[in-house]
Design a protein around this motif. Sequence first.
Motif, PDB file in Angstrom:
ATOM      1  N   GLU A 210       3.132  63.730  37.167  1.00  0.00           N
ATOM      2  CA  GLU A 210       2.669  62.118  36.550  1.00  0.00           C
ATOM      3  C   GLU A 210       2.594  61.355  37.351  1.00  0.00           C
ATOM      4  OE1 GLU A 210       7.185  61.670  35.258  1.00  0.00           O
ATOM      5  OE2 GLU A 210       7.056  63.344  33.795  1.00  0.00           O
ATOM      6  N   THR A 211       2.642  61.704  38.884  1.00  0.00           N
ATOM      7  CA  THR A 211       2.097  60.528  39.704  1.00  0.00           C
ATOM      8  C   THR A 211       1.282  61.218  40.956  1.00  0.00           C
ATOM      9  OG1 THR A 211       4.152  58.902  39.234  1.00  0.00           O
ATOM     10  CG2 THR A 211       2.926  58.727  41.293  1.00  0.00           C
ATOM     11  N   ASN A 232       0.120  65.241  32.010  1.00  0.00           N
ATOM     12  CA  ASN A 232       1.359  64.332  31.971  1.00  0.00           C
ATOM     13  C   ASN A 232       1.248  63.355  32.884  1.00  0.00           C
ATOM     14  OD1 ASN A 232       2.713  66.033  30.116  1.00  0.00           O
ATOM     15  ND2 ASN A 232       3.112  67.487  31.902  1.00  0.00           N
ATOM     16  N   GLU A 234       0.700  59.797  34.682  1.00  0.00           N
ATOM     17  CA  GLU A 234       0.851  58.447  34.427  1.00  0.00           C
ATOM     18  C   GLU A 234       0.192  57.604  35.405  1.00  0.00           C
ATOM     19  OE1 GLU A 234       5.229  57.837  33.821  1.00  0.00           O
ATOM     20  OE2 GLU A 234       5.128  58.994  31.959  1.00  0.00           O
ATOM     21  N   GLU A 256      -1.435  59.899  28.741  1.00  0.00           N
ATOM     22  CA  GLU A 256      -0.325  59.468  29.117  1.00  0.00           C
ATOM     23  C   GLU A 256      -0.623  58.451  30.395  1.00  0.00           C
ATOM     24  OE1 GLU A 256       2.785  59.778  27.756  1.00  0.00           O
ATOM     25  OE2 GLU A 256       2.003  61.112  26.409  1.00  0.00           O
ATOM     26  N   GLN A 258      -1.115  55.311  32.639  1.00  0.00           N
ATOM     27  CA  GLN A 258      -0.985  53.933  32.516  1.00  0.00           C
ATOM     28  C   GLN A 258      -1.231  53.062  33.618  1.00  0.00           C
ATOM     29  OE1 GLN A 258       3.069  53.150  31.227  1.00  0.00           O
ATOM     30  NE2 GLN A 258       3.519  55.433  31.008  1.00  0.00           N
ATOM     31  N   ARG A 282      -2.943  54.320  26.584  1.00  0.00           N
ATOM     32  CA  ARG A 282      -1.727  53.873  27.233  1.00  0.00           C
ATOM     33  C   ARG A 282      -2.062  52.903  28.636  1.00  0.00           C
ATOM     34  NH1 ARG A 282       3.467  57.085  27.586  1.00  0.00           N
ATOM     35  NH2 ARG A 282       4.203  55.035  27.819  1.00  0.00           N
ATOM     36  N   MET A 321       8.769  51.891  36.011  1.00  0.00           N
ATOM     37  CA  MET A 321       8.070  53.160  35.931  1.00  0.00           C
ATOM     38  C   MET A 321       8.591  54.317  37.008  1.00  0.00           C
ATOM     39  SD  MET A 321       3.911  52.576  35.333  1.00  0.00           S
ATOM     40  CE  MET A 321       3.697  54.249  35.188  1.00  0.00           C
ATOM     41  N   THR A 347       7.255  48.054  32.941  1.00  0.00           N
ATOM     42  CA  THR A 347       6.614  48.552  32.028  1.00  0.00           C
ATOM     43  C   THR A 347       5.604  47.632  31.148  1.00  0.00           C
ATOM     44  OG1 THR A 347       8.447  48.599  30.627  1.00  0.00           O
ATOM     45  CG2 THR A 347       8.057  50.480  31.841  1.00  0.00           C
TER      46      THR A 347
END
Length: 524
Positions: A210-211, A232, A234, A256, A258, A282, A321, A347
């Motif tokens: 995710e990161t 996934n 972000e 996903e 961001q 997103r 986040m 967020t």
Amino acid sequence: NFPNSIFELQNLTSLRLSSTDLSGRLDFHQFAKFKNLKYLDLSQNSLLSINFDSTADYFLPPNLKYLNLSSCNINSFPKFLAPLEDLVALDLSHNSICGSIPQWFHEKLLHSWNNISYINLSFNKLQGDLPIPPNGIQYFLVSNNELTGNIPSAICNASSLNILNLAHNNLTGQILQCLATFPSLLALDLQMNNLYGNILWNFSKGNALETIKLNSNQLDGPLPRSLAHCTNLEVLDLADNNIEDTFPHWLESLQELQVLSLRSNKFHGVITCFGAKHPFPRLRIFDVSNNNFSGPLPASYIKNFRGMVSVNDNQTGLKYMGNQDFYNDSVVVVMKSPYMKLDRILTIFTTIDLSNNMFEGELPKVIGQLHSLKGLNLSHNAITGTIPRSFGNLRNLEWLDLSWNRLKGEIPVALINLNFLAVLNLSQNRLEGIIPTGGQFNTFGNDSYGGNPMLCGFPLSKSCNKDEDWPPHSTYLHEESGFGWKAVAVGYACGLVFGMLLGYNVFMTGKPQWLARLVEGVLN
């Protein structure tokens, strides 16, 4: 003060006194009285002075599994950990522990603590080699220390990791490719080190990442296309490296994503959409500043930034986040001029930074649809045309920097509707006319408008009502339209000479026959 009477409760199995503003002196060896203690949390008590007597022969409860001593003013590595055999979680973060990690701790990680799942040594002054996380560990955080050397290859055995945070150290060498294959890894944070080499990783399909934060290293070469397997993802931060590539348009399928920061690299070429139905839907932080991008501004992407369009007025409280218990996502942005690190990303935070490139063409009107946008920096490019009136719809905008471009025309009056605008920089353009007044515009100084010789009005000293205040450049524009003072003077002089000659002819010859015939024809 710390209540010493608590040591009379010798049957305690769990003692949690986190963030209770305790003070005074605490002799830590007294916790040996709790024979059944499994969980001890004294964290976030900065006024508490804990005495670790290194000469005393005492042992903590043999069943102790969870120990949290974060922010407890500890300045040496606690030796009482050595006898513990079944430790599951250890948090010594945010202290002042200095020096090398003792050898017995390395041995414990490799051979004894088979059930440990969480280790946090972040925000200390630890030196020396990076400790090797044991097999089966899930969270390993040693950021913000002074660790040196390479990332050991033995770390590849810790394939059960969920979070690996080695940021803000002095680690060198290349990044191990095995880190891209851990099936349950959620956050990989290696930022602010001295790592180098290509990112030629093969990210496995179905990974959980995710990161990914690799910013502020010395990485080079192109990006691996297998990054598209991180469905996934972000947060992707690759800023401040030497990566040389075109814009990774194949990331547009990441639904996903961001935060995308490619700032201060060697990216080049045109940024264009390559066919995804909803690219970057997103995305909320888009930073490609300080590169060599060219061509028009990426309007095809901007119009699809749905994460920057809507404003959630119904949200209660602040949301950030990341995994709030173990890891916070962070990012560095140019916020109202200097670089600023957001240790936690709200967020609702949205920003676009395309500054210091070679973008050209006009400003896309579609930017005005990004209603939740808080920061927009398009400075130091070759953008032409006028400022769209649609920018007045950016009601949440807090800073706007369009300086060092080739913008012309007037400043739209609609911008006075930006009630949260705290910083405005329109300097070094070709703007003209009256500076709008009202709202936040009454708070901006001369620096916001410098280098626009045709602007006038408050806060500039040049009034818009006096002709002598206009600079030579404005006179030239009047001449181009045919109404300059030189054209009027020439016409006046020619008319005067013609009239004098005509009068002289009438006076010397009497009524000219051609003029009489002309007048009679008009009358008839």
